[in-house]
Design a protein around this motif. Sequence first.
Motif, PDB file in Angstrom:
ATOM      1  N   ALA A  99       0.969  -1.503   0.479  1.00  0.00           N
ATOM      2  CA  ALA A  99      -0.587  -0.081   0.177  1.00  0.00           C
ATOM      3  C   ALA A  99       1.013   1.390  -0.299  1.00  0.00           C
ATOM      4  O   ALA A  99       0.828   1.603  -0.439  1.00  0.00           O
ATOM      5  CB  ALA A  99      -0.536  -0.165   1.307  1.00  0.00           C
ATOM      6  N   VAL A 100       1.678   1.073   1.024  1.00  0.00           N
ATOM      7  CA  VAL A 100       2.840   2.442   0.934  1.00  0.00           C
ATOM      8  C   VAL A 100       3.546   2.936  -0.504  1.00  0.00           C
ATOM      9  O   VAL A 100       3.426   3.341  -1.206  1.00  0.00           O
ATOM     10  CB  VAL A 100       3.983   2.062   2.473  1.00  0.00           C
ATOM     11  CG1 VAL A 100       5.247   3.528   1.774  1.00  0.00           C
ATOM     12  CG2 VAL A 100       2.628   2.275   3.218  1.00  0.00           C
ATOM     13  N   HIS A 101       4.201   1.872  -0.992  1.00  0.00           N
ATOM     14  CA  HIS A 101       4.335   1.226  -2.282  1.00  0.00           C
ATOM     15  C   HIS A 101       4.228   1.787  -3.904  1.00  0.00           C
ATOM     16  O   HIS A 101       4.057   3.358  -4.760  1.00  0.00           O
ATOM     17  CB  HIS A 101       5.235  -0.248  -2.693  1.00  0.00           C
ATOM     18  CG  HIS A 101       5.472  -0.074  -3.786  1.00  0.00           C
ATOM     19  ND1 HIS A 101       4.935  -0.490  -5.204  1.00  0.00           N
ATOM     20  CD2 HIS A 101       6.455  -0.045  -4.650  1.00  0.00           C
ATOM     21  CE1 HIS A 101       5.795  -0.810  -6.654  1.00  0.00           C
ATOM     22  NE2 HIS A 101       6.689  -0.330  -5.577  1.00  0.00           N
ATOM     23  N   ALA A 102       2.542   1.093  -3.939  1.00  0.00           N
ATOM     24  CA  ALA A 102       1.770   2.659  -4.848  1.00  0.00           C
ATOM     25  C   ALA A 102       0.946   3.837  -4.007  1.00  0.00           C
ATOM     26  O   ALA A 102       1.065   4.027  -5.501  1.00  0.00           O
ATOM     27  CB  ALA A 102       0.020   1.645  -4.206  1.00  0.00           C
ATOM     28  N   GLY A 103       1.027   4.053  -2.974  1.00  0.00           N
ATOM     29  CA  GLY A 103       0.622   5.198  -2.205  1.00  0.00           C
ATOM     30  C   GLY A 103       1.952   6.731  -3.309  1.00  0.00           C
ATOM     31  O   GLY A 103       1.208   6.889  -3.644  1.00  0.00           O
ATOM     32  N   VAL A 104       2.966   5.940  -2.891  1.00  0.00           N
ATOM     33  CA  VAL A 104       4.442   6.724  -3.584  1.00  0.00           C
ATOM     34  C   VAL A 104       4.132   6.823  -4.671  1.00  0.00           C
ATOM     35  O   VAL A 104       4.519   7.988  -5.508  1.00  0.00           O
ATOM     36  CB  VAL A 104       5.242   5.809  -2.752  1.00  0.00           C
ATOM     37  CG1 VAL A 104       6.835   6.609  -3.365  1.00  0.00           C
ATOM     38  CG2 VAL A 104       5.897   6.216  -0.778  1.00  0.00           C
ATOM     39  N   TYR A 105       4.076   5.702  -5.333  1.00  0.00           N
ATOM     40  CA  TYR A 105       3.955   5.896  -7.057  1.00  0.00           C
ATOM     41  C   TYR A 105       3.105   6.612  -7.701  1.00  0.00           C
ATOM     42  O   TYR A 105       3.195   7.432  -8.142  1.00  0.00           O
ATOM     43  CB  TYR A 105       3.374   4.122  -7.528  1.00  0.00           C
ATOM     44  CG  TYR A 105       4.104   4.018  -8.558  1.00  0.00           C
ATOM     45  CD1 TYR A 105       5.167   4.389  -9.384  1.00  0.00           C
ATOM     46  CD2 TYR A 105       4.815   2.396  -8.727  1.00  0.00           C
ATOM     47  CE1 TYR A 105       5.715   3.663 -10.503  1.00  0.00           C
ATOM     48  CE2 TYR A 105       5.491   1.917  -9.389  1.00  0.00           C
ATOM     49  CZ  TYR A 105       6.348   2.238 -10.371  1.00  0.00           C
ATOM     50  OH  TYR A 105       7.150   1.795 -11.651  1.00  0.00           O
ATOM     51  N   VAL A 106       1.779   6.344  -7.052  1.00  0.00           N
ATOM     52  CA  VAL A 106       0.695   7.791  -7.541  1.00  0.00           C
ATOM     53  C   VAL A 106       0.701   8.945  -7.495  1.00  0.00           C
ATOM     54  O   VAL A 106       0.195   9.518  -7.089  1.00  0.00           O
ATOM     55  CB  VAL A 106      -0.727   6.584  -7.765  1.00  0.00           C
ATOM     56  CG1 VAL A 106      -1.001   5.199  -8.283  1.00  0.00           C
ATOM     57  CG2 VAL A 106      -0.872   7.137  -5.540  1.00  0.00           C
ATOM     58  N   THR A 107       1.026   9.194  -6.559  1.00  0.00           N
ATOM     59  CA  THR A 107       1.845  10.459  -5.883  1.00  0.00           C
ATOM     60  C   THR A 107       2.704  10.855  -6.069  1.00  0.00           C
ATOM     61  O   THR A 107       3.428  11.312  -7.461  1.00  0.00           O
ATOM     62  CB  THR A 107       1.595  10.599  -4.227  1.00  0.00           C
ATOM     63  OG1 THR A 107       2.739   9.992  -3.559  1.00  0.00           O
ATOM     64  CG2 THR A 107       0.297  10.418  -3.965  1.00  0.00           C
ATOM     65  N   SER A 108       3.525  11.339  -4.896  1.00  0.00           N
ATOM     66  CA  SER A 108       5.452  11.911  -5.133  1.00  0.00           C
ATOM     67  C   SER A 108       6.464  11.120  -6.104  1.00  0.00           C
ATOM     68  O   SER A 108       7.216  11.944  -6.818  1.00  0.00           O
ATOM     69  CB  SER A 108       5.842  11.615  -3.605  1.00  0.00           C
ATOM     70  OG  SER A 108       6.753  10.336  -3.604  1.00  0.00           O
ATOM     71  N   ASN A 109       5.827   9.565  -6.247  1.00  0.00           N
ATOM     72  CA  ASN A 109       6.987   8.917  -6.978  1.00  0.00           C
ATOM     73  C   ASN A 109       8.516   8.783  -7.129  1.00  0.00           C
ATOM     74  O   ASN A 109       9.302   8.909  -7.120  1.00  0.00           O
ATOM     75  CB  ASN A 109       6.759   9.273  -8.357  1.00  0.00           C
ATOM     76  CG  ASN A 109       7.379   7.744  -9.587  1.00  0.00           C
ATOM     77  OD1 ASN A 109       7.338   6.620  -8.757  1.00  0.00           O
ATOM     78  ND2 ASN A 109       7.948   8.162 -10.189  1.00  0.00           N
ATOM     79  N   HIS A 110       8.635   8.825  -5.488  1.00  0.00           N
ATOM     80  CA  HIS A 110       9.855   9.902  -5.120  1.00  0.00           C
ATOM     81  C   HIS A 110      10.572   7.607  -4.733  1.00  0.00           C
ATOM     82  O   HIS A 110      10.088   6.984  -4.271  1.00  0.00           O
ATOM     83  CB  HIS A 110       9.642  10.204  -3.763  1.00  0.00           C
ATOM     84  CG  HIS A 110      10.926  10.772  -3.094  1.00  0.00           C
ATOM     85  ND1 HIS A 110      11.785   9.544  -2.274  1.00  0.00           N
ATOM     86  CD2 HIS A 110      12.331  11.255  -2.979  1.00  0.00           C
ATOM     87  CE1 HIS A 110      12.841  10.326  -1.918  1.00  0.00           C
ATOM     88  NE2 HIS A 110      13.180  11.825  -2.245  1.00  0.00           N
ATOM     89  N   VAL A 111      11.560   7.423  -5.665  1.00  0.00           N
ATOM     90  CA  VAL A 111      11.878   6.438  -6.289  1.00  0.00           C
ATOM     91  C   VAL A 111      12.650   6.444  -4.707  1.00  0.00           C
ATOM     92  O   VAL A 111      12.625   4.763  -4.425  1.00  0.00           O
ATOM     93  CB  VAL A 111      12.796   6.449  -7.596  1.00  0.00           C
ATOM     94  CG1 VAL A 111      13.936   5.052  -7.361  1.00  0.00           C
ATOM     95  CG2 VAL A 111      12.746   7.353  -8.278  1.00  0.00           C
ATOM     96  N   PRO A 112      13.454   6.994  -3.541  1.00  0.00           N
ATOM     97  CA  PRO A 112      13.879   5.999  -3.067  1.00  0.00           C
ATOM     98  C   PRO A 112      12.598   5.376  -2.022  1.00  0.00           C
ATOM     99  O   PRO A 112      13.513   4.514  -1.843  1.00  0.00           O
ATOM    100  CB  PRO A 112      14.999   7.493  -2.207  1.00  0.00           C
ATOM    101  CG  PRO A 112      15.154   8.374  -3.494  1.00  0.00           C
ATOM    102  CD  PRO A 112      14.146   8.156  -4.649  1.00  0.00           C
TER     103      PRO A 112
END
Length: 143
Positions: A99-112
Amino acid sequence: MTVQAILAPVFAQVLLIFVLMFWLGRVRLAEIKAGAVTAGDVSMGQRNWQPRAQQAANAFSNQFELPVLFFALVPLALYTKKADLLFVVLAWIFVASRAVHAGVYVTSNHVPFRFRAYTLGALVLLAMWIVFAVRIFLAPIGI
Protein backbone atom coordinates in the motif's frame (compact mmCIF):
# COMPACT_ATOMS: atom_id res chain seq x y z
CA MET A 1 -5.23 -18.94 13.70
CA THR A 2 -8.64 -18.49 12.13
CA VAL A 3 -9.29 -18.62 8.41
CA GLN A 4 -10.61 -15.05 8.61
CA ALA A 5 -7.38 -13.80 10.22
CA ILE A 6 -5.26 -15.58 7.62
CA LEU A 7 -7.31 -14.34 4.67
CA ALA A 8 -7.86 -10.76 5.87
CA PRO A 9 -4.50 -9.54 4.45
CA VAL A 10 -5.38 -11.21 1.14
CA PHE A 11 -8.68 -9.32 1.01
CA ALA A 12 -6.80 -6.11 1.82
CA GLN A 13 -4.32 -6.76 -1.02
CA VAL A 14 -7.19 -7.48 -3.42
CA LEU A 15 -8.90 -4.27 -2.30
CA LEU A 16 -5.68 -2.36 -3.00
CA ILE A 17 -5.60 -3.80 -6.52
CA PHE A 18 -9.18 -2.74 -7.21
CA VAL A 19 -8.58 0.74 -5.77
CA LEU A 20 -5.57 1.14 -8.06
CA MET A 21 -7.57 -0.15 -11.03
CA PHE A 22 -10.32 2.41 -10.49
CA TRP A 23 -7.74 5.14 -9.81
CA LEU A 24 -6.03 4.26 -13.08
CA GLY A 25 -9.31 4.37 -14.98
CA ARG A 26 -10.19 7.76 -13.49
CA VAL A 27 -6.79 9.26 -14.31
CA ARG A 28 -6.78 7.88 -17.85
CA LEU A 29 -10.33 8.99 -18.55
CA ALA A 30 -9.50 12.48 -17.27
CA GLU A 31 -6.52 12.69 -19.63
CA ILE A 32 -8.61 11.62 -22.61
CA LYS A 33 -11.39 14.09 -21.72
CA ALA A 34 -8.83 16.87 -21.31
CA GLY A 35 -7.36 16.07 -24.73
CA ALA A 36 -3.92 15.33 -23.31
CA VAL A 37 -4.10 11.89 -24.92
CA THR A 38 -6.27 10.57 -27.73
CA ALA A 39 -7.59 7.05 -27.94
CA GLY A 40 -5.46 6.52 -31.04
CA ASP A 41 -2.34 7.46 -29.09
CA VAL A 42 -2.81 4.47 -26.79
CA SER A 43 -5.13 2.08 -28.63
CA MET A 44 -2.42 -0.50 -29.26
CA GLY A 45 -0.90 -0.36 -25.78
CA GLN A 46 1.57 2.40 -26.53
CA ARG A 47 2.94 4.15 -23.47
CA ASN A 48 1.86 7.59 -24.64
CA TRP A 49 0.12 8.48 -21.38
CA GLN A 50 1.06 11.54 -19.40
CA PRO A 51 3.34 10.82 -16.41
CA ARG A 52 0.53 10.78 -13.81
CA ALA A 53 -1.42 8.15 -15.76
CA GLN A 54 1.72 6.12 -16.39
CA GLN A 55 2.52 6.19 -12.67
CA ALA A 56 -0.96 4.84 -11.92
CA ALA A 57 -0.57 2.17 -14.61
CA ASN A 58 2.81 1.13 -13.23
CA ALA A 59 1.44 0.97 -9.67
CA PHE A 60 -1.46 -1.20 -10.85
CA SER A 61 0.74 -3.44 -12.99
CA ASN A 62 3.20 -3.91 -10.14
CA GLN A 63 0.45 -5.57 -8.09
CA PHE A 64 0.73 -8.56 -10.43
CA GLU A 65 4.43 -9.07 -9.93
CA LEU A 66 5.64 -9.58 -6.33
CA PRO A 67 2.14 -10.13 -4.87
CA VAL A 68 1.75 -13.24 -7.05
CA LEU A 69 4.14 -15.00 -4.66
CA PHE A 70 2.00 -13.80 -1.74
CA PHE A 71 -1.18 -15.06 -3.39
CA ALA A 72 0.50 -18.44 -3.96
CA LEU A 73 1.81 -18.75 -0.40
CA VAL A 74 -1.35 -17.98 1.55
CA PRO A 75 -3.44 -20.92 0.29
CA LEU A 76 -0.47 -23.25 0.75
CA ALA A 77 0.01 -22.10 4.34
CA LEU A 78 -3.72 -22.34 4.97
CA TYR A 79 -4.00 -25.82 3.45
CA THR A 80 -0.99 -27.19 5.33
CA LYS A 81 -2.03 -25.50 8.58
CA LYS A 82 1.30 -23.67 8.80
CA ALA A 83 -0.22 -20.18 9.11
CA ASP A 84 0.07 -18.84 12.64
CA LEU A 85 0.28 -15.43 14.30
CA LEU A 86 3.77 -14.80 12.88
CA PHE A 87 2.48 -15.60 9.38
CA VAL A 88 -0.47 -13.23 9.75
CA VAL A 89 1.67 -10.40 11.15
CA LEU A 90 4.16 -10.79 8.29
CA ALA A 91 1.29 -10.89 5.80
CA TRP A 92 -0.06 -7.60 7.14
CA ILE A 93 3.40 -6.03 6.97
CA PHE A 94 3.70 -7.20 3.37
CA VAL A 95 0.32 -5.74 2.43
CA ALA A 96 1.11 -2.47 4.24
CA SER A 97 4.38 -2.22 2.31
CA ARG A 98 2.45 -2.74 -0.94
CA ALA A 99 0.00 0.00 0.00
CA VAL A 100 2.85 2.39 0.82
CA HIS A 101 4.64 1.45 -2.40
CA ALA A 102 1.50 2.09 -4.45
CA GLY A 103 0.77 5.32 -2.58
CA VAL A 104 4.24 6.66 -3.28
CA TYR A 105 3.98 5.53 -6.91
CA VAL A 106 0.74 7.42 -7.62
CA THR A 107 1.69 10.57 -5.70
CA SER A 108 5.25 11.86 -5.35
CA ASN A 109 6.84 8.86 -7.08
CA HIS A 110 9.91 9.52 -4.93
CA VAL A 111 12.05 6.59 -6.03
CA PRO A 112 14.08 6.16 -2.79
CA PHE A 113 10.85 5.92 -0.71
CA ARG A 114 9.25 3.65 -3.28
CA PHE A 115 12.35 1.44 -3.33
CA ARG A 116 12.36 1.15 0.47
CA ALA A 117 8.72 0.11 0.53
CA TYR A 118 9.31 -2.41 -2.25
CA THR A 119 12.40 -3.81 -0.54
CA LEU A 120 10.60 -4.14 2.79
CA GLY A 121 7.78 -6.05 1.12
CA ALA A 122 10.16 -8.28 -0.80
CA LEU A 123 12.18 -9.13 2.32
CA VAL A 124 9.06 -9.80 4.39
CA LEU A 125 7.68 -12.04 1.65
CA LEU A 126 11.00 -13.85 1.43
CA ALA A 127 10.91 -14.37 5.22
CA MET A 128 7.36 -15.73 4.93
CA TRP A 129 8.47 -18.26 2.31
CA ILE A 130 11.54 -19.27 4.32
CA VAL A 131 9.54 -19.76 7.52
CA PHE A 132 6.93 -21.75 5.59
CA ALA A 133 9.58 -23.94 3.92
CA VAL A 134 11.33 -24.62 7.24
CA ARG A 135 8.03 -25.57 8.85
CA ILE A 136 7.16 -27.87 5.96
CA PHE A 137 10.50 -29.67 5.96
CA LEU A 138 10.95 -29.86 9.73
CA ALA A 139 7.45 -30.94 10.69
CA PRO A 140 5.11 -33.46 9.15
CA ILE A 141 2.15 -32.08 7.27
CA GLY A 142 -1.01 -32.67 9.26
CA ILE A 143 -3.46 -32.79 6.39
